[in-house]
Design an enzyme around this catalytic site. Structure first.
Site, mmCIF file in Angstrom:
data_model
loop_
_atom_site.group_PDB
_atom_site.id
_atom_site.type_symbol
_atom_site.label_atom_id
_atom_site.label_comp_id
_atom_site.label_asym_id
_atom_site.label_seq_id
_atom_site.Cartn_x
_atom_site.Cartn_y
_atom_site.Cartn_z
ATOM 1 N N LYS A 189 0.833 -1.206 0.000
ATOM 2 C CA LYS A 189 0.000 0.000 0.000
ATOM 3 C C LYS A 189 0.867 1.255 0.000
ATOM 4 C CE LYS A 189 -3.829 -2.359 2.295
ATOM 5 N NZ LYS A 189 -4.539 -2.653 3.557
ATOM 6 N N GLN B 158 -4.318 -1.165 9.723
ATOM 7 C CA GLN B 158 -4.262 -2.487 9.102
ATOM 8 C C GLN B 158 -4.892 -3.537 10.021
ATOM 9 O OE1 GLN B 158 -3.174 -3.175 5.921
ATOM 10 N NE2 GLN B 158 -3.828 -5.273 6.281
ATOM 11 N N ASP C 173 -10.779 3.379 4.524
ATOM 12 C CA ASP C 173 -11.219 1.999 4.292
ATOM 13 C C ASP C 173 -12.744 1.891 4.227
ATOM 14 O OD1 ASP C 173 -9.232 0.126 3.833
ATOM 15 O OD2 ASP C 173 -8.650 0.015 5.944
#
Ligand code: NAD
Length: 294
Positions: free
Chosen positions: A53, A97, A120
């Site tokens: 990422k 994460q 997200d």
């Protein structure tokens, strides 16, 4: 032979567009967009995801701020980091994460992220807006990536029977909500307690699978000519990466399929960049990114 839905190629195209777009902003004197990436602990798979990422951010000109915290960090301390990032005007997106260590309540952390920075799209406010069709929500990256990939290959969802296998908060549920958003597709959601999985998957014009079980979907479980989107990522004992479908066997039966790797994975990362730039655009008085306008 099925058409391969090449997520790697489409993701690269999106990254090139974002790179040009960001150059335009910085040439006008604006700062680069920025994404804070928080990793707790040393899970090897998470470390690889975070590295990918951050590399993708660098490629397009998004400034990635990496916060790597020790496994034992108490929840309250992690919440303080989130609070600081929420307040920092230079931070556009915040990504924590997952999975988090067991002693941390994941939902508490997700809910602590400012919904406007929730890149997200997992915050209950964003999920609620997605469910109720409100346009100002952030769409979770994997569903957004799948949507963009289908549109890129001109695969229509209108009036199609879509079967979603897997009902997680990060893929299955938001994907189903996205498909229902404009009442285009008829969506069936299957999960671990579905009585007869094959009965449902055989009806699918578009079959999306996000379970995490290699070869769960065999050739006899799909309709001739169906479109198959394989989200699963499984590492076999021999080291090979495979999805949730019997890819080789399906190739001669379906009309299109995503490979693993090189299908949904790169699209998820590209969508993360799109969401970050979209948040940045809105902060600077522009419209949200057109790819998120669903
Ligand atoms: P999860 O474990 O949170 O959820 C799995 C879902 O599958 C659950 O809803 C469960 O009920 C269902 N399930 C389990 N066994 C089943 C069965 N036999 N039949 C039908 N349904 C069953 O998983 P997740 O986080 O949604 O991830 C699923 C897979 O997708 C994993 O392999 C993960 O690595 C992968 N993934 C890939 C990407 C990507 O970008 N390619 C992104 C996220 C997740």
């Amino acid at each position: 032979m099925a058409l391969l839905l090449d997520g790697k190629k489409v993701a690269q195209k999106i990254k090139n567009q974002l790179k040009d777009e960001i150059k335009k902003y910085t040439s006008k004197g604006l700062r680069n967009p920025s994404l804070a990436v928080v990793l707790v602990g040393n899970d090897p798979a998470s470390e690889v995801y975070v590295r990918n990422k951050r590399k993708a951010c660098e490629e397009v000109g998004i400034n990635s701020i990496y916060i790597h915290l020790k496994e034992e960090i108490p929840e309250e301390e992690l919440l303080k980091y989130i609070e600081r990032l929420n307040k920092d005007d230079e931070v556009d997106g915040i990504l924590v994460q997952l999975p988090l260590p067991k002693h941390i309540n994941t939902q508490n952390i997700i809910t602590a992220i400012d919904p406007h920075k929730d890149v997200d799209g997992f915050h209950p406010e964003n999920i609620g807006k997605l469910a109720t069709g409100m346009k100002d929500c952030i769409i979770p990256c994997t569903p957004l990536g799948i949507w963009i990939l289908l549109k890129e290959y001109e695969i229509q969802t209108y009036k199609k029977d879509v079967v979603m296998v897997g009902a997680s908060n990060i893929v299955g549920k938001p994907m189903s909500l996205l498909l229902l958003r404009n009442e285009e597709a008829t969506v069936t959601v299957c999960h671990r307690n579905t009585k007869d999985l094959a009965h449902h998957t055989r009806q699918a014009d578009i079959l999306i699978v996000a379970v995490g079980k290699p070869h769960l979907i065999t050739e006899d479980m799909v309709k001739e000519g169906a479109v198959v989107v394989d989200v699963g990522i499984n590492r076999l004992e021999n080291g090979k990466l495979v999805g949730d479908t019997d890819f080789e066997a399906l190739l001669n039966k379906v009309s299109a399929i995503t490979p693993v790797p090189g299908g949904v994975g790169p699209m998820t990362v590209a969508s993360l960049l799109v969401n970050t730039v979209s948040i940045y655009r809105q902060k600077h008085g522009f419209e949200k990114h057109p790819l998120t306008d669903i």
